[in-house]
Design a protein around this motif. Structure first.
Motif, PDB file in Angstrom:
ATOM      1  N   ARG A 168      -8.147   0.258   3.698  1.00 53.77           N
ATOM      2  CA  ARG A 168      -9.184   1.181   3.293  1.00 53.77           C
ATOM      3  C   ARG A 168      -8.727   2.330   3.713  1.00 53.77           C
ATOM      4  NH1 ARG A 168     -15.498   0.749   4.427  1.00 53.77           N
ATOM      5  NH2 ARG A 168     -16.443   1.617   3.125  1.00 53.77           N
ATOM      6  N   ARG A 169      -8.434   2.526   4.615  1.00 55.88           N
ATOM      7  CA  ARG A 169      -7.994   4.163   5.109  1.00 55.88           C
ATOM      8  C   ARG A 169      -6.559   4.424   4.529  1.00 55.88           C
ATOM      9  NH1 ARG A 169     -10.228   1.776   8.779  1.00 55.88           N
ATOM     10  NH2 ARG A 169     -11.082   2.937  10.549  1.00 55.88           N
ATOM     11  N   SER A 170      -6.151   3.915   2.972  1.00 57.43           N
ATOM     12  CA  SER A 170      -4.814   3.529   2.570  1.00 57.43           C
ATOM     13  C   SER A 170      -5.596   3.870   1.364  1.00 57.43           C
ATOM     14  CB  SER A 170      -3.839   2.691   2.691  1.00 57.43           C
ATOM     15  OG  SER A 170      -3.839   1.790   1.766  1.00 57.43           O
ATOM     16  N   GLY A 171      -6.707   3.478   0.980  1.00 57.62           N
ATOM     17  CA  GLY A 171      -7.281   4.062  -0.235  1.00 57.62           C
ATOM     18  C   GLY A 171      -7.480   2.659  -0.636  1.00 57.62           C
ATOM     19  N   TRP A 172      -7.018   2.383  -0.537  1.00 57.90           N
ATOM     20  CA  TRP A 172      -7.372   0.371  -1.467  1.00 57.90           C
ATOM     21  C   TRP A 172      -9.226   0.058  -0.343  1.00 57.90           C
ATOM     22  CZ3 TRP A 172      -2.384  -3.012  -2.415  1.00 57.90           C
ATOM     23  CH2 TRP A 172      -1.776  -2.065  -2.722  1.00 57.90           C
ATOM     24  N   HIS A 173      -9.885  -0.253  -1.634  1.00 55.55           N
ATOM     25  CA  HIS A 173     -10.977  -0.937  -1.204  1.00 55.55           C
ATOM     26  C   HIS A 173     -11.315  -2.372  -1.840  1.00 55.55           C
ATOM     27  CE1 HIS A 173     -12.451   3.406   0.747  1.00 55.55           C
ATOM     28  NE2 HIS A 173     -11.630   3.871  -0.481  1.00 55.55           N
ATOM     29  N   PRO A 179     -18.568   5.186   8.336  1.00 53.97           N
ATOM     30  CA  PRO A 179     -19.377   6.045   6.864  1.00 53.97           C
ATOM     31  C   PRO A 179     -18.713   7.285   6.063  1.00 53.97           C
ATOM     32  CG  PRO A 179     -20.648   6.395   8.696  1.00 53.97           C
ATOM     33  CD  PRO A 179     -19.319   5.180   9.275  1.00 53.97           C
ATOM     34  N   GLU A 180     -17.066   8.030   7.163  1.00 54.97           N
ATOM     35  CA  GLU A 180     -16.647   8.601   6.104  1.00 54.97           C
ATOM     36  C   GLU A 180     -15.341   8.138   5.086  1.00 54.97           C
ATOM     37  OE1 GLU A 180     -16.494   7.656   9.017  1.00 54.97           O
ATOM     38  OE2 GLU A 180     -16.746   9.035  10.170  1.00 54.97           O
ATOM     39  N   LEU A 181     -15.507   6.581   5.070  1.00 58.38           N
ATOM     40  CA  LEU A 181     -14.784   5.685   3.773  1.00 58.38           C
ATOM     41  C   LEU A 181     -16.081   5.503   2.537  1.00 58.38           C
ATOM     42  CD1 LEU A 181     -12.451   4.118   6.082  1.00 58.38           C
ATOM     43  CD2 LEU A 181     -12.161   6.408   4.519  1.00 58.38           C
ATOM     44  N   ALA A 182     -16.784   5.858   3.270  1.00 59.62           N
ATOM     45  CA  ALA A 182     -17.675   4.788   2.349  1.00 59.62           C
ATOM     46  C   ALA A 182     -18.404   5.269   0.819  1.00 59.62           C
ATOM     47  CB  ALA A 182     -19.434   4.721   2.596  1.00 59.62           C
ATOM     48  N   GLN A 183     -18.242   6.583   0.577  1.00 59.21           N
ATOM     49  CA  GLN A 183     -18.735   7.315  -0.816  1.00 59.21           C
ATOM     50  C   GLN A 183     -17.213   7.187  -1.436  1.00 59.21           C
ATOM     51  OE1 GLN A 183     -21.167   8.925  -1.930  1.00 59.21           O
ATOM     52  NE2 GLN A 183     -20.027   8.520  -3.316  1.00 59.21           N
ATOM     53  N   GLU A 184     -16.136   7.353  -1.089  1.00 63.13           N
ATOM     54  CA  GLU A 184     -15.011   6.847  -2.067  1.00 63.13           C
ATOM     55  C   GLU A 184     -14.806   5.680  -2.532  1.00 63.13           C
ATOM     56  OE1 GLU A 184     -10.394   8.592   0.181  1.00 63.13           O
ATOM     57  OE2 GLU A 184     -10.767   6.335   0.112  1.00 63.13           O
ATOM     58  N   HIS A 185     -15.574   4.118  -1.443  1.00 64.29           N
ATOM     59  CA  HIS A 185     -15.221   2.760  -1.877  1.00 64.29           C
ATOM     60  C   HIS A 185     -16.516   3.262  -3.031  1.00 64.29           C
ATOM     61  CE1 HIS A 185     -15.470  -1.581  -1.110  1.00 64.29           C
ATOM     62  NE2 HIS A 185     -15.741  -0.914  -1.500  1.00 64.29           N
ATOM     63  N   PRO A 233       1.038  -1.412   0.251  1.00 61.35           N
ATOM     64  CA  PRO A 233      -0.042  -0.377  -0.181  1.00 61.35           C
ATOM     65  C   PRO A 233       0.691   1.258  -0.244  1.00 61.35           C
ATOM     66  CG  PRO A 233      -0.595  -1.161   2.303  1.00 61.35           C
ATOM     67  CD  PRO A 233       0.714  -2.100   1.538  1.00 61.35           C
ATOM     68  N   PRO A 234       0.214   2.470  -0.516  1.00 62.43           N
ATOM     69  CA  PRO A 234       0.740   3.580  -0.164  1.00 62.43           C
ATOM     70  C   PRO A 234       1.220   3.720   1.082  1.00 62.43           C
ATOM     71  CG  PRO A 234      -0.975   4.225  -0.774  1.00 62.43           C
ATOM     72  CD  PRO A 234      -1.476   2.746  -0.867  1.00 62.43           C
ATOM     73  N   ILE A 235       0.633   3.592   2.246  1.00 58.27           N
ATOM     74  CA  ILE A 235       1.231   4.142   3.474  1.00 58.27           C
ATOM     75  C   ILE A 235       1.833   3.182   3.588  1.00 58.27           C
ATOM     76  CG2 ILE A 235      -0.021   6.187   2.975  1.00 58.27           C
ATOM     77  CD1 ILE A 235      -1.832   5.313   4.838  1.00 58.27           C
ATOM     78  N   PRO A 236       2.715   2.335   4.880  1.00 56.11           N
ATOM     79  CA  PRO A 236       2.885   1.893   5.909  1.00 56.11           C
ATOM     80  C   PRO A 236       1.621   1.180   7.027  1.00 56.11           C
ATOM     81  CG  PRO A 236       4.150   4.334   6.374  1.00 56.11           C
ATOM     82  CD  PRO A 236       3.478   4.381   4.887  1.00 56.11           C
ATOM     83  N   LEU A 237       1.483   0.619   7.067  1.00 58.96           N
ATOM     84  CA  LEU A 237       0.749  -0.214   7.538  1.00 58.96           C
ATOM     85  C   LEU A 237       1.290  -1.216   8.834  1.00 58.96           C
ATOM     86  CD1 LEU A 237      -2.214  -0.326   5.198  1.00 58.96           C
ATOM     87  CD2 LEU A 237      -1.635   1.466   6.631  1.00 58.96           C
TER      88      LEU A 237
END
Lengths: 94, 305
Positions: B118-123, B265-271, B29-33
């Motif tokens: 999901r917190r790195s933009g991967w859904h 909810p904060e991530l649902a629209q992006e997904h 992912p683009p950020i370390p997890l």
């Protein structure tokens, strides 16, 4: 001066569209629904709270339909949305 | 190389086993997890403002803070807490969960990783990935009993590059949607093994499945595809058919197989927007899998126009 009843999307509603049709999610009830082109047009119009008459006018701007037909479609769609909690209604005042 | 996913635990055997599992998945992912794992007593879940969302073996609760999430494994006590925007999950495994670590990795830790990603933009989407003879990316979406793994194994046996038979991640990519695969072994039930007439692999008794790396079946592994073909498979009878799908049905199916879109909810629209973008860039078909595909496997090469 009276204010009309207005409709607005439920805060838990999320909407996305593909080729004129859409899917709406209700994050609270965790249900999703497909919506037709007309339904999508109504939900998109509700980004600003609107009265039934304003919704009818926006449909007539978009489609070649009579006010009667647009009102009938909008009322039926809004009734379904209200029962699924996709839309809320702010009652007007006299 | 982009950052990976790190396992931290003060028990070296657990840290090593989980890190190996994560490394095998080859997700960058683009950020370390980070999974911060401790072994101990699993605390009760705090009273929630909303009802939990249940799936087999799992329950999801809103977190302590807005945008947070608590994931509970219901097989043996284990819990993961994720905060809004944070690239780490705090995981508590009971000794009973540690005793079932391989199962816990697949059923619980992987789910935690899915929500971290999901917190790195991967859904996440339940899907299998492959690249066809014409170089087009295929995403086959559906649940675990619709023939995804059997079809993925068939494609690998035909020499196709395949990515995953189940765990895929949608990623924005220069105005399009790419799909990253979690590399894991293709898991076949006895019926799939019989259809494919393959031997070898490693039998996993607890899952009742035999697992194969793509290379063991004659294929190669592909990390990332840009789907041009979306398939929604289902088990049919004798004859394999493909039927074009309407946009609304395509979108509904993509939402269905990304069930966790409704959480957070904060991530649902992006997904949701990624699902719609995927529907725009690819043609979609319902794929009814018939026995003819397995008795005459070259059919797969001409299946999609």
């Amino acid at each position: 001066m009276s204010t009309p009843t207005r409709y607005r999307p439920h805060p838990d509603l999320r909407l996305t569209a593909l080729e004129g049709e859409g899917v709406v999610l209700h994050l609270g009830t965790r249900r999703y629904f497909t919506v037709s082109e007309t339904g999508l047009a109504i939900l998109e119009a509700l980004k600003t709270p609107r009265s039934l008459e304003e919704i009818v006018a926006s449909l007539q701007e978009r489609y070649d339909v009579t006010a009667e037909h647009a009102r009938s479609s909008a009322e039926a769609f809004l009734d379904r949305c209200l029962s699924a909690q996709l839309v809320t209604r702010e009652e007007g005042a006299d | 190389m982009s950052p990976g996913i790190a396992a931290q635990c003060d028990q070296p055997a657990i840290r090593s086993a989980v890190q190996q599992y994560l490394d095998e998945g080859r997700l960058h992912p683009p950020i370390p997890l980070t999974l911060e794992i401790e072994v101990g007593e699993v605390p009760p879940v705090p009273p929630a403002s909303a009802l939990p969302f249940h799936q087999p073996q799992l329950a999801f609760y809103p977190g302590d803070q807005p945008g947070g999430l608590t994931i509970v494994w219901e097989v043996a006590p284990a819990q993961a807490r994720l905060e809004n925007g944070a690239g780490k999950a705090r995981v508590i495994l009971s000794p009973a969960a540690v005793d079932r670590l391989p199962e816990c990795q697949i059923g619980f830790l992987m789910t935690t990783v899915i929500f971290l990603l999901r917190r790195s933009g991967w859904h996440h989407v339940h899907g299998a990935t492959a690249v066809d003879r014409r170089g087009r990316g295929w995403l086959m979406a559906g649940n675990s009993q619709v023939g995804k793994s059997t079809t993925t194994a068939l494609l690998a046996s035909r020499g196709w590059p395949v990515g995953t038979d189940d765990i895929a991640f949608l990623v924005p990519s220069a105005g399009r949607v790419a799909v990253h695969a979690f590399r894991s072994r293709i898991a076949l039930r006895p019926g799939g093994l019989e259809l494919l007439a393959v031997s070898g692999g490693a039998f996993q008794p607890k899952r009742g499945k035999t697992v194969f790396w793509p290379e063991e079946l004659g294929g190669t592994w592909v990390e990332r595809i840009e789907p041009e073909v979306l398939l929604f498979p289902l088990i049919g009878a004798d004859r394999t058919t493909v039927t074009p799908m309407a946009p609304r049905d395509t979108l509904a199916q993509l939402v269905r197989w990304s069930a966790w879109v409704i959480l957070e909810p904060e991530l649902a629209q992006e997904h949701l927007d990624l699902l719609a973008a995927l529907g725009r860039q690819a043609v979609a078909y319902r794929l009814e899998l018939g026995r003819d595909l397995f008795s005459n496997p070259q059919l797969i090469d001409e299946l999609i126009p």
